[in-house]
Motif scaffolding. Structure first.
Motif, PDB file in Angstrom:
ATOM      1  N   VAL A 299       0.836  -1.202   0.000  1.00 59.36           N
ATOM      2  CA  VAL A 299       0.000   0.000   0.000  1.00 59.36           C
ATOM      3  C   VAL A 299       0.867   1.246   0.000  1.00 59.36           C
ATOM      4  CG1 VAL A 299      -1.682   1.328   1.340  1.00 59.36           C
ATOM      5  CG2 VAL A 299      -1.956  -1.152   1.083  1.00 59.36           C
ATOM      6  N   GLN A 300       1.916   1.245   0.795  1.00 58.20           N
ATOM      7  CA  GLN A 300       2.818   2.402   0.863  1.00 58.20           C
ATOM      8  C   GLN A 300       3.607   2.570  -0.435  1.00 58.20           C
ATOM      9  OE1 GLN A 300       4.747   0.991   4.492  1.00 58.20           O
ATOM     10  NE2 GLN A 300       4.060   2.835   5.567  1.00 58.20           N
TER      11      GLN A 300
ATOM     12  N   GLU B 227      -4.807   3.304  -7.481  1.00 58.39           N
ATOM     13  CA  GLU B 227      -4.099   2.058  -7.762  1.00 58.39           C
ATOM     14  C   GLU B 227      -3.690   1.913  -9.220  1.00 58.39           C
ATOM     15  OE1 GLU B 227      -6.521  -1.132  -6.378  1.00 58.39           O
ATOM     16  OE2 GLU B 227      -6.290  -0.593  -4.263  1.00 58.39           O
TER      17      GLU B 227
ATOM     18  N   PRO C 152      -2.883   7.887   0.835  1.00 62.88           N
ATOM     19  CA  PRO C 152      -2.959   6.877  -0.231  1.00 62.88           C
ATOM     20  C   PRO C 152      -3.085   7.518  -1.601  1.00 62.88           C
ATOM     21  CG  PRO C 152      -5.084   7.101   0.827  1.00 62.88           C
ATOM     22  CD  PRO C 152      -4.147   7.990   1.586  1.00 62.88           C
TER      23      PRO C 152
ATOM     24  N   ALA D  68       1.323   4.182  -2.870  1.00 63.68           N
ATOM     25  CA  ALA D  68       1.125   5.592  -2.525  1.00 63.68           C
ATOM     26  C   ALA D  68       2.351   6.426  -2.894  1.00 63.68           C
ATOM     27  CB  ALA D  68       0.821   5.726  -1.035  1.00 63.68           C
TER      28      ALA D  68
END
Length: 446
Positions: free
Chosen positions: A173-174, A226, A223, A177
């Motif tokens: 996730v990081q 995607e 965030p 981001a």
């Protein structure tokens, strides 16, 4: 979700999870040594202006190479990134048309004090940062450059962000981001290097700063989407104006850090094939500079635009100009730092030959790019005879590489411009290249 972003991050994660082979670690350390030499020389060359920026950099733990001072990480990233590109000797990539190492290593070094970044993660971050910057660059070039984007500023921020993120151990996730924040920060204009401009080093400094900021924003919990690389509003199509095929962002060996070129001459890479051809003609035919009445350089189109000027206003425009670089090579035999000294910049014979040089595009050579980045050089002599030769790939490309001893010698030459002692130069090179030594220690007090 599938697409270029997913493919790209999957590949980066897989590479990050694998230990570096001894050969890949050696390559990584050589890239670091090359960066260090360029940055030391750049800091020495721009001591006054970078020093003025340093005065407002803020206290912190991050070293600014060549000053013996530490400042806030974001400031260190900016200053070291700029210094790395001043003397035009940092590595690049002919398919990606990008100098990836300067911004990337500047950002990583700015966070090297973080306890999460051990030696292994620092080196892994370098490998991943090159991969991230250059895979995206290759997918977008040459269309991005033809649209006016400068690759180092645009793609360097991606390398800096992703290299730092991997070195700090970010999760998926990081990582996503950090990539998204980097992409929205990606910028750099070719027009910024027009007549009178000396901004080119800024396009290695600001991506280091923005890449590190992107990683820090991701770590703070902001965030991103995607699919930042995908579709009509994704980075790739924005920069190149059209889609790329599936798999264009795949990560696979040979890794990009292994396929960059290393510069033997202190000038824009577009000048290297012409300079090499000129030196060859001079040596093979025993030509004296005074015997030359005209120089014709035929090369590929990308090397002509903004690199064919026959007047200069200082070392920055000289380093970007094929006519000056060829003139200095023919008149003085100089291709390194000495070619851009005040004495060289005012040398009458160098300037005469610069003004006698014409640079034009050969469509046949343009058609060879990027597999070859060639130059055909012909010299007209006072007796009306003509000699000519062609260089398809200049020294330093993976096909005609600079070896470890060559890079040590290059480092020593650059470090001497920063007034380092011979003992210090040897000790630094040993510390950076020794697989048993943490290279960050050697860089922490420069």
């Amino acid at each position: 979700m599938s697409g270029h972003t997913t493919t790209f991050l999957d590949g980066l994660e897989a590479l990050a999870a694998s230990p570096l082979s001894p050969a890949l670690e050696e390559t990584t350390r050589l890239r670091l040594l090359d960066w260090l030499g360029c940055t030391l020389a750049g800091a020495a060359s721009e001591r006054a202006r970078l020093g003025q920026m340093l005065a407002s950099a803020g206290d912190g733990p991050a070293p600014v190479i060549g000053t013996g001072q530490t400042v806030a990480p974001l400031s260190a990233a900016l200053l070291n990134g700029m210094a790395s590109h001043v003397v035009e000797l940092d590595d690049g990539h002919r398919y990606g048309i990008t100098h990836a190492g300067g911004p990337l290593i500047a950002a990583l070094l700015a966070m090297a004090h973080d306890p999460r970044m051990d030696q292994a993660r620092f080196l892994k971050g370098i490998v991943l940062g090159y991969e991230a910057a250059l895979r995206v660059a290759i997918a977008c070039q040459p269309e991005a450059k033809l649209n006016g984007w400068h690759g180092s500023g645009v793609f360097g921020v991606i390398g800096a962000a992703m290299g730092t993120a991997v070195a700090l151990g970010f999760d998926r996730v990081q990582l996503n981001a950090a990539l998204a924040a980097a992409c929205t920060s990606a910028s750099g204009m070719v027009k910024a290097f027009g007549p009178g401009s000396e901004l080119k080093p800024y396009n290695a400094g600001h991506p280091a700063l923005n890449g590190l900021a992107a990683a820090l924003a991701a770590e703070a919990g902001f965030p991103g989407p995607e699919d930042i690389l995908d579709g009509p509003h994704g980075l790739i199509e924005m920069l190149r104006g059209s889609p790329v095929p599936p798999g264009a962002l795949s990560v696979a060996p040979p890794y990009c850090i292994e396929t960059v070129y290393l510069k033997p001459y202190a000038s824009c890479r577009y000048a290297h094939a012409p300079v090499e051809a000129a030196l060859r003609l001079k040596a093979e035919h025993g030509i004296a500079p005074a015997d030359i009445t005209a120089v014709q350089v035929e090369t590929y189109g990308l090397a002509v635009h903004k690199h064919d000027h026959t007047e200069i206003d200082g070392p920055y425009s000289a380093r970007l100009g094929i006519p000056y670089c060829v003139g200095a090579a023919l008149a003085l035999g100089e291709t390194g730092m000495a070619a851009f000294s005040e004495t060289a910049l005012n040398d009458p014979e160098t300037l005469r030959l610069m003004r006698a040089t014409r640079v034009t595009e050969d469509p046949a050579l343009s058609a060879l790019v990027p597999a070859k980045r060639a130059a055909h050089v012909s010299l007209t002599l006072r007796n009306s005879s003509e000699v000519a030769t062609q260089v398809d790939l200049p020294l330093g490309e993976p096909e005609v590489p600079l070896r470890a001893p060559d890079l040590r010698a290059k480092f020593a030459d650059l470090a001497r411009t920063a007034a380092l002692s011979e003992a210090r130069i040897t000790a630094l090179a040993d510390a950076v290249l020794d697989p048993q030594t943490d290279p960050r220690t050697a860089l922490s007090d420069l």
